[in-house]
Design a protein around this motif. Structure first.
Motif, mmCIF file in Angstrom:
data_model
loop_
_atom_site.group_PDB
_atom_site.id
_atom_site.type_symbol
_atom_site.label_atom_id
_atom_site.label_comp_id
_atom_site.label_asym_id
_atom_site.label_seq_id
_atom_site.Cartn_x
_atom_site.Cartn_y
_atom_site.Cartn_z
ATOM 1 N N THR A 1 0.815 -1.220 0.000
ATOM 2 C CA THR A 1 0.000 0.000 0.000
ATOM 3 C C THR A 1 0.849 1.271 0.000
ATOM 4 O OG1 THR A 1 -0.115 -0.033 2.430
ATOM 5 C CG2 THR A 1 -1.874 -1.162 1.229
ATOM 6 N N LYS A 2 2.134 1.155 -0.235
ATOM 7 C CA LYS A 2 3.048 2.287 -0.094
ATOM 8 C C LYS A 2 2.839 3.349 -1.171
ATOM 9 C CE LYS A 2 8.005 3.235 0.513
ATOM 10 N NZ LYS A 2 9.340 2.588 0.655
ATOM 11 N N LYS A 3 2.897 4.597 -0.730
ATOM 12 C CA LYS A 3 2.865 5.741 -1.632
ATOM 13 C C LYS A 3 4.080 6.620 -1.331
ATOM 14 C CE LYS A 3 -2.161 6.174 -2.173
ATOM 15 N NZ LYS A 3 -3.330 7.087 -2.000
#
Length: 318
Positions: free
Chosen positions: A262-264
């Motif tokens: 889910t990394k941004k």
């Protein structure tokens, strides 16, 4: 909620009770643990976890072991298809052949055998309360006479030391996997269940996953260490409960499967920020309200309209 073998490992039980595995999950990554509770993330069982459960269910009962083998038939057994007989079992996959040798090593040792043969209850469920929060435990074997708690552990190497980032030194598998914390919690809940003041005897039966399995019987009773572990739980549990109840937002560890999935990226960072001592404070989970973890991931179960995505995070037994 009345806990049974059938509902012990359910979302309802996770919401109603804290457990050692859940507590470790909160300490490792609040964001992932909350996603698991909400059904947005499911840890994919690793081979080591399946081997451990294969070993455990053998000593639980023949019925439990047979059920486990049916549920994980493809992972355990090798098969071939013939015109005459159809699909037939040709043997077990290597990790489970090793698990059978581990079982034989345990059953063939006189000391371990004497503990296994003690009259008691396998997979004993107990509940209690720690610092105002309901907890549940499931004891591999509980011997009421003498108040003996037996915990079966399958480990890669009993004597191998592992690096602890928290202690900044190498430690045994007992500390590496939080078994002293587990012993402290089990002892407190057992005392509440039987209305006793003294600690029960907490024994680990450890078998290694080496070609020639090693074995040890280890006693973990250490009141001063128990007090330390319980104090750590007391300091963290209030925040954990507030996150669990939605009063505070979960923080991301930034390193686990869920956080990577889910990394941004919001900015360009200097390289030295990769060092633990320069890492920034944990971010709140910006993915918590975004629904599916991955837009193109398969639907593997859901809570409400939010499909869960499988990862390979930490799994432990309560």
């Amino acid at each position: 909620m009345l806990l049974t073998r059938d509902n012990y490992y359910t979302p309802e039980a996770d919401w109603a009770y804290m457990s050692c595995s859940q507590y470790q999950g909160w300490c490792e990554c609040e964001a992932r643990q909350m996603a698991k509770l909400q059904g947005r993330w499911v840890d994919e069982p690793k081979e080591a976890f399946l081997v451990g459960n294969y070993f455990h269910t053998h000593f639980e009962s023949a019925q439990a072991h047979e059920q486990f083998c049916r549920e994980h038939f493809e992972e355990i057994f090798k098969t071939k298809t013939t015109k005459a007989l159809g699909t037939v079992v040709t043997g077990k996959r290597a990790p489970f052949e090793l698990a059978d040798r581990m079982i034989a090593v345990a059953e063939g040792d006189e000391l371990i055998r004497s503990l296994l043969d003690l009259p008691g209850e396998n997979e004993k469920i107990m509940t209690g309360e720690l610092f105002g929060v309901p907890w549940r435990i499931r004891v591999d074997k509980y011997v009421p006479s003498g108040r003996l708690v037996l915990d079966y552990k399958t480990v890669a190497n009993i004597n191998e030391l592992k690096w602890s980032t928290e202690l900044r030194e190498k430690v045994t598998f007992i500390d590496a996997y939080g078994y002293m914390m587990r012993a402290a919690v089990y002892s407190e809940i057992e005392k509440q269940s039987v209305h006793a003041e003294s600690d029960p005897h907490f024994i680990i039966v450890a078998i290694s996953k080496q070609d020639y399995p090693d074995k040890e019987v280890l006693e973990l009773n250490h009141r001063q260490r128990y007090d330390y572990e319980l104090e750590q739980i007391k300091e963290r549990l209030g925040h954990i409960q507030r996150v669990k109840e939605g009063a505070e937002k979960p923080a991301r560890c930034g390193c686990c499967d869920y956080c990577r999935a889910t990394k941004k990226l919001f900015s360009i960072r200097p390289y030295f920020k990769l060092m633990p001592e320069f890492r920034e404070r944990r971010e709140e989970d910006y993915a918590a309200d975004e629904g599916p973890v991955l837009a193109d991931a398969p639907d593997t179960g859901a809570v409400g309209n939010v499909p869960a995505v499988r990862g390979s995070g930490h799994l432990a037994q309560d």
